[in-house]
Structures are given as structure tokens and as C-alpha cells.
Design an enzyme around this catalytic site. Structure first.
Site, PDB file in Angstrom:
ATOM      1  N   CYS A 103      40.137  49.562  39.833  1.00  0.00           N
ATOM      2  CA  CYS A 103      39.591  48.715  40.896  1.00  0.00           C
ATOM      3  C   CYS A 103      38.809  49.576  41.877  1.00  0.00           C
ATOM      4  CB  CYS A 103      40.739  48.014  41.616  1.00  0.00           C
ATOM      5  SG  CYS A 103      40.198  46.922  42.939  1.00  0.00           S
ATOM      6  N   HIS A 145      41.527  39.488  37.424  1.00  0.00           N
ATOM      7  CA  HIS A 145      41.499  40.617  38.366  1.00  0.00           C
ATOM      8  C   HIS A 145      40.576  40.294  39.556  1.00  0.00           C
ATOM      9  CE1 HIS A 145      41.189  45.116  39.301  1.00  0.00           C
ATOM     10  NE2 HIS A 145      40.296  44.542  40.099  1.00  0.00           N
ATOM     11  N   GLU A 146      39.358  39.843  39.259  1.00  0.00           N
ATOM     12  CA  GLU A 146      38.391  39.585  40.334  1.00  0.00           C
ATOM     13  C   GLU A 146      38.823  38.409  41.214  1.00  0.00           C
ATOM     14  OE1 GLU A 146      36.229  41.674  41.183  1.00  0.00           O
ATOM     15  OE2 GLU A 146      36.461  42.887  39.378  1.00  0.00           O
ATOM     16  N   HIS A 149      41.290  38.948  43.979  1.00  0.00           N
ATOM     17  CA  HIS A 149      40.765  39.483  45.242  1.00  0.00           C
ATOM     18  C   HIS A 149      40.497  38.375  46.263  1.00  0.00           C
ATOM     19  CE1 HIS A 149      40.327  43.730  44.475  1.00  0.00           C
ATOM     20  NE2 HIS A 149      39.669  43.539  43.363  1.00  0.00           N
TER      21      HIS A 149
HETATM   22 ZN    ZN Z   1      39.385  45.035  41.959  1.00  0.00          ZN
END
Ligand code: ZN
Length: 179
Positions: A103, A145-146, A149
Site C-alpha cells: 500500500c 483493498h482500494e 480506504h
Molecule cells: Zn492502499
């Protein structure tokens, strides 16, 4: 060109739930500036995805670009540079698979994370249309994953075996061949 600073783990913005992006602002000069900053910053970083909170803009916008096969990400479908606004995930199949993740907000580290491997993402596109995309395997992991955020989560929150949370160099030395 405006390359923005990427905030790192420990910055409180990374732990906030981001605000949905107002649809009536899509296409506005302010919107175009945000997107252009995110694309410039992503390109400069060499990453495959960037969420707005990572440049300290707490709104639900993500840019993802997965390069062609044969890259360091191994065998996967390429995905052109695309903007995802106010995305939400539906898990189609709970069965998980694990990938090593890194990341931009946790630089120099890698971690092994298991996530559902078949999802559908509903989102608003750059033309302000409601669309969806079905994703499997590595791409399903990239999106989860994105999108994490946007909800104050980092991949490290999902690591089950902390012996598989490593520096990049040790990942390459000790773990790359077995993944
Ligand atoms: Zn990330």
C-alpha cells in the site's frame, strides 16, 4: 500536473469513513482537478490504485489501473485507468484466496491477506452513470483493498498471520517464491 503527497498510516484521515462524492459535482472544475491530481499521483507512485483519502481528500473516489500481464503483479487481467465513485461491494462467493498486498500509505511493507475472490462492485462512473463490474481473483483483491480506504480500513487490518507482514526486501528474499 499536480502530484500530491500521499499520507501514511497514522494519519487520522486514513481511518475516517469518506463522504460520498456529490453526483452534481461530477464533471465540475473541482472534480476534474481532483481526478487529475489522483491520476498524476498514481502514475508517479507506480502503484495500481489510489483512493482519494490517501491524498487527504475524504471523499469516495478511487482510481485503479492494472497494467498488462507479465508485470510484477503476475498473471492477471489488465484494467485500463478507470475512476470509481461511491463504490459498494457485493460478495458473490465468500470463498477466499490470499495475495501479498502492499500500500502506498504503508510504504516498504507487504502483507498476506485473504479476501473473497468473487465480487460485484456498483459505482458511479466518470460520466455520472450507475454501472457495475464483476471481479474475480486478483482484481477482486485490488478493488477490496482500494475500497477499504474509503471506509477507514487498511490491508493490515485483515492480516491473520502476522509472521506474513514483512518488509518488501524480506518479502522478496523469503516469501516471493512461495506465493
Ligand atoms: Zn492502499
Amino acid at each position: 500536473m499536480a502530484i500530491r503527497d500521499i499520507i501514511r498510516m497514522g494519519h487520522p484521515t486514513l481511518r475516517l469513513e469518506a463522504t460520498p462524492y456529490p453526483r452534481d459535482k461530477i464533471g465540475s472544475p473541482e472534480y476534474q482537478q481532483l481526478i487529475s491530481d489522483m491520476q498524476d499521483t498514481l502514475e508517479e507512485s507506480g502503484g495500481i490504485g489510489l483512493a482519494a483519502p490517501q491524498i487527504n481528500e475524504s471523499v469516495q473516489v478511487v482510481v485503479i489501473e492494472v497494467p498488462e500481464e507479465g508485470t510484477r503483479y503476475g498473471e492477471t487481467e489488465a484494467l485500463g485507468n478507470t475512476i470509481y465513485i461511491n463504490p459498494s461491494i457485493r460478495v458473490v462467493n465468500e470463498e477466499t484466496a490470499g495475495y501479498w498486498e502492499g500500500c502506498l500509505s504503508v510504504p516498504g511493507m507487504m502483507g498476506f491477506v485473504e479476501r473473497p475472490q468473487h465480487i460485484v462492485v456498483d459505482y458511479i462512473n466518470d460520466s455520472n452513470e450507475e454501472v457495475q463490474i464483476e471481479l474475480k481473483e486478483f482484481l477482486a483483491t485490488v478493488f477490496q483493498h482500494e475500497l477499504d480506504h474509503l471506509f477507514g480500513r487498511l490491508y493490515i487490518d485483515h492480516i491473520k498471520d502476522m509472521s506474513l507482514f514483512t518488509y518488501e526486501e524480506e518479502y522478496r528474499t523469503f516469501h516471493l517464491d512461495e506465493s
